[in-house]
Design an enzyme around this catalytic site. Structure first.
Site, PDB file in Angstrom:
ATOM      1  CD  GLU A  40      -2.712  -1.357   2.391  1.00  0.00           C
ATOM      2  OE1 GLU A  40      -1.974  -1.540   3.373  1.00  0.00           O
ATOM      3  OE2 GLU A  40      -3.934  -1.480   2.430  1.00  0.00           O
ATOM      4  CG  LEU A  88      17.780  -2.169  -4.462  1.00  0.00           C
ATOM      5  CD1 LEU A  88      17.587  -3.648  -4.150  1.00  0.00           C
ATOM      6  CD2 LEU A  88      18.697  -1.996  -5.668  1.00  0.00           C
ATOM      7  CE  LYS A 120      13.954  -4.906  -1.845  1.00  0.00           C
ATOM      8  NZ  LYS A 120      14.199  -4.498  -0.522  1.00  0.00           N
ATOM      9  CE  LYS A 297      22.323  -7.566  -5.463  1.00  0.00           C
ATOM     10  NZ  LYS A 297      23.101  -7.773  -4.291  1.00  0.00           N
TER      11      LYS A 297
HETATM   12  S1  IVH Z   1      21.800  -4.913  -3.201  1.00  0.00           S
HETATM   13  C1  IVH Z   1      22.950  -0.252  -4.057  1.00  0.00           C
HETATM   14  N1  IVH Z   1      20.947  -7.230  -2.376  1.00  0.00           N
HETATM   15  O1  IVH Z   1      16.976  -3.937   0.102  1.00  0.00           O
HETATM   16  C2  IVH Z   1      21.946  -1.094  -3.402  1.00  0.00           C
HETATM   17  N2  IVH Z   1      20.039  -5.288  -1.356  1.00  0.00           N
HETATM   18  O2  IVH Z   1      15.079  -1.901  -0.820  1.00  0.00           O
HETATM   19  C3  IVH Z   1      22.425  -2.493  -3.405  1.00  0.00           C
HETATM   20  N3  IVH Z   1      18.409  -5.794   0.431  1.00  0.00           N
HETATM   21  O3  IVH Z   1      19.081  -1.143   0.376  1.00  0.00           O
HETATM   22  C4  IVH Z   1      21.496  -3.325  -2.680  1.00  0.00           C
HETATM   23  N4  IVH Z   1      18.546  -7.974   0.303  1.00  0.00           N
HETATM   24  O4  IVH Z   1      18.992  -2.947   2.330  1.00  0.00           O
HETATM   25  C5  IVH Z   1      20.840  -5.892  -2.227  1.00  0.00           C
HETATM   26  N5  IVH Z   1      20.336  -9.353  -1.732  1.00  0.00           N
HETATM   27  C6  IVH Z   1      20.226  -8.041  -1.578  1.00  0.00           C
HETATM   28  C7  IVH Z   1      19.378  -7.462  -0.632  1.00  0.00           C
HETATM   29  C8  IVH Z   1      19.293  -6.074  -0.541  1.00  0.00           C
HETATM   30  C9  IVH Z   1      17.987  -6.955   0.922  1.00  0.00           C
HETATM   31  C10 IVH Z   1      17.955  -4.477   0.935  1.00  0.00           C
HETATM   32  C11 IVH Z   1      19.041  -3.463   1.034  1.00  0.00           C
HETATM   33  C12 IVH Z   1      18.635  -2.408   0.046  1.00  0.00           C
HETATM   34  C13 IVH Z   1      17.151  -2.538   0.114  1.00  0.00           C
HETATM   35  C14 IVH Z   1      16.455  -1.857  -0.999  1.00  0.00           C
END
Ligand code: IVH
Length: 688
Positions: A40, A88, A120, A297
């Site tokens: 939401e 992200l 994530k 990524k």
């Molecule tokens: S890569 C430059 N990989 O999700 C940002 N983030 O909503 C690179 N997160 O800020 C982030 N699991 O705190 C990455 N496998 C993962 C992740 C992850 C959780 C979090 C992280 C990020 C946020 C964005």
């Protein structure tokens, strides 16, 4: 003219959205108590972005789109991140992932690209900075630019090395670098922590993510150390070593001795990415931790650098979020559940629906306000969601699908049991209560609790048997369990009850008389008295008579027991019917005092300090005050928080407070730390 109106409408909506989102952000980040679901939130957030894009002149300076996350807390030292902690961009569809790839390809002038996909993790972002192989500091995301220095909390987590392994990369040692990761709490640990909090009458945590982020920002390190925090790392930066691949970086993180994600995969094509997304769509429910999507990524670090970032999100990574686990189903009925304390909880009886790995046919509706605020009605099609909260919930009715003859739900006036006593809701209480002590529903729950394994452990006395005994007017109270021997014949004549079954049950009942006092105390079902509190009470009061004659203050002066628990115990023991039950149980031989052998069990307690009270003031150098208090308790003594003429010893550490002064005034024996240590060691020696 038209555009002017449009402009006025947009301004109004932008104002509304900014205020709402800021309010939700504050609840989420500062109070750890989210008001709406991520889904939401994201929808409103997207709407705001769109409106701001169309009306750049209306963008407010306090718009949440300028910020990455929360403002850092004031109590921690602030740290400016060497590289901002970005967020992200979220996507919800495969088409949006395709768009992301298209954009990357365009910017990279059609270079070949491959991907790394990872889960994530739904926790709190942290960054760990290592210099010369050593952890220099750990920080929260904060607002993305400045975070809180939470090193003291992070070093309580065993999986985080203070010194990393020596790893060479391109012939250069990896000794100065920064790793990014997520702190999270396993679902099973979360449920256990909440179970214990419920037992202690404390407020429950909303979900594992809030528990994790709340914990790392706790100023008390000891609290942090007790919480089973997990860390997973997913990103590595180093300006000294030229890293080349995201996937390879995960292996480097592991080699350094840091916890890296175990679920990362290299995806050579977009199809591989889709397969990864599909694989985890259902499989995520098998994990013992929560994820809120997938991160895709670009694998090549040089390409990542070329792509760079826009404002707060990188252009080389994107999040794919699964739609919330929601389904519509029919609300067949709302039934009432009466707990052993008389609290009445409405329960949704649903047309069974398969959701997020299990079939759901019931869900709690919490209380009348919850139903009324959402206008949930029997016969409605309702939306059921299994989200970050672990336990399914009813989000809202689908009003469009409501047939006209469906009436608003009115909370029943009477208890569903056969006595049908009037339900009472007192000022400030969320629940209705049945206050009829003879209520068979309460009795059923009380007996279920009384016979349970951690209480009297009466094997074979399951829910069905209890129900039969109550329905057939064989038992009317806890004490009647012990009269069942005299009702052997009526038991045998019950449908399906053979002689063997009855004999076994009677044997188990007899055996339960040997349960120790702490189990008995727990079995009584006093509100807020769980296993731990029962144990503490036994240790302090030794028998029921001293507990009955204790004042509320006596009870709450025990270190672990707060006013709420103390009042509940005190009130319970002031009630004459409860005392009658206790006396009856005592007469038939149930234990209401600690066994001598318990006293003498070296793993348990000694009585060297029996009757002695200790007050601690100032910092001790060899242990915390809590640990010191525990030792005193082990030796049979008691810690109290304030000095009175009844205090036996005041133990004084560094920088003592006013208690020291008071001790001198009252002429109480004062011990320094060394003397205290001697005293406890002497007691231990004598004792062993
Ligand atoms: S890569 C430059 N990989 O999700 C940002 N983030 O909503 C690179 N997160 O800020 C982030 N699991 O705190 C990455 N496998 C993962 C992740 C992850 C959780 C979090 C992280 C990020 C946020 C964005």
């Amino acid at each position: 003219m038209e555009s002017l109106f449009e402009n006025i409408d947009s301004k109004k909506r932008i104002d509304e959205l900014v205020d709402l989102l800021n309010k939700y952000n504050e609840a989420y980040y500062q109070k750890n108590d989210p008001l709406i679901s991520d889904y939401e939130y994201d929808k409103l957030y997207q709407e705001l972005i769109e409106l701001e894009r169309k009306n750049p002149d209306l963008v407010r300076t306090d718009s949440p789109t300028h910020k990455i996350g929360e403002e850092p807390l004031r109590e921690f030292r602030q740290i400016e991140h060497k590289i901002p902690l970005l967020s992200l961009a979220n996507t919800y569809t495969i088409a949006e992932i395709e768009d992301f790839v298209r954009r990357c390809k365009e910017s990279l002038e059609n270079e070949e690209i491959t991907f790394t996909a990872d889960l994530k993790y739904d926790g709190a972002a942290i960054t760990l900075v290592y210099e010369d192989f050593r952890l220099k500091y750990a920080a929260t995301r904060g607002n993305g630019i400045i975070g809180d220095d939470i090193t003291q909390n992070i070093i309580t987590i065993k999986s985080i090395p203070l010194v990393v392994n020596k790893v060479m990369y391109n012939k250069t040692p990896l000794k100065n670098f920064e790793v990014r990761g997520e702190v999270y709490i396993k679902e099973s640990d979360f449920l256990e922590i909440n179970r214990q909090r419920e037992e202690q009458g404390e407020k429950l945590f909303a979900n594992p993510r809030n528990l994790a982020s709340g914990t790392i920002k706790t100023l008390d390190r000891k609290v942090v150390a007790q919480r089973p925090l997990q860390v997973v790392c997913y990103h590595l930066y180093s300006d000294k070593v030229e890293l080349s691949s995201q996937f390879e970086n995960y292996q480097l993180i592991k080699q350094l001795g840091l916890p890296a994600s175990n679920y990362v995969e290299k995806c050579l094509t977009l199809e591989d990415v889709f397969n990864y997304i599909n694989k985890w769509k259902d499989k995520r429910f098998e994990l013992d931790f929560q994820i809120d999507g997938i991160v895709v990524k670009i694998d090549n670090i040089k390409q990542q650098e070329k792509l760079g970032a826009i404002s707060k999100t990188p252009r080389w990574a994107i999040a794919f979020k699964y739609p919330p686990n929601r389904k519509e189903t029919l609300l067949r009925d709302i039934t009432l559940q009466v707990g052993r304390t008389g609290a009445v909880t409405p329960v949704a009886e649903l047309e069974p629906v398969f959701l997020a790995g299990s079939t759901i046919s019931r869900a709690t509706l919490h209380n009348y306000d919850y139903i009324r605020e959402r206008d949930i009605r029997i016969g409605d099609i309702v939306i059921v969601e299994k989200g970050g909260e672990v336990i399914p919930k009813i989000v809202a009715p689908v009003v469009k699908k409501r047939s006209p003859d469906i009436k608003p739900y009115i909370f029943p006036e009477f208890c569903p049991c056969k006595i049908k006593s009037r339900l009472i809701r007192s000022e400030g209480e969320a629940n209705y209560y049945c206050i009829e002590p003879r209520c068979p529903w309460q009795l059923r729950r009380r007996i279920e609790h009384f016979v349970s394994r951690d209480a009297m452990n009466i094997e074979g006395m399951g829910e069905k048997i209890i129900q039969t005994l109550i329905e057939n007017n064989i038992i009317f109270s806890i004490v009647d369990i012990y009269d069942l021997t005299e009702k052997r014949d009526s038991l045998i004549s019950l449908e399906n009850w053979g002689e063997k079954k009855v004999n076994n049950l009677l044997k188990a009942i007899e055996k339960s008389k040997n349960q120790p006092f702490e189990n008995v105390l727990y079995a009584l079902g006093i509100r807020f008295v769980g296993k731990t509190v029962a144990k503490i009470l036994c240790r302090h009061f030794k028998n029921i008579d001293s507990l009955i004659s204790a004042t509320k203050e006596d009870i709450s002066s025990i270190y672990e027991i707060g006013d709420k628990i103390a009042s509940s115990i005190y009130d319970f023991l002031k009630n004459s019917s409860n005392i009658e039950i206790i006396n009856h149980l005592r007469k038939i031989g149930i234990k209401f005092s600690v066994d001598n052998d318990v006293d003498n069990d070296p793993t348990n307690i000694s009585d060297k300090f029996a009757g002695k009270t200790f007050v601690f003031t100032g910092e001790l150098s060899t242990m915390t005050r809590t640990d010191a208090a525990k030792i005193v308790e082990k030796l049979g003594g008691r810690e109290t928080k304030s000095v009175s003429k009844n205090t036996s010893y005041v133990v004084v550490g560094e920088n003592p407070g006013s208690k020291f002064q008071k001790a001198k005034e009252l002429n109480i024996t004062i011990l320094n730390e060394e003397e205290f240590l001697k005293l406890i060691n002497k007691s231990n020696e004598n004792y062993n």
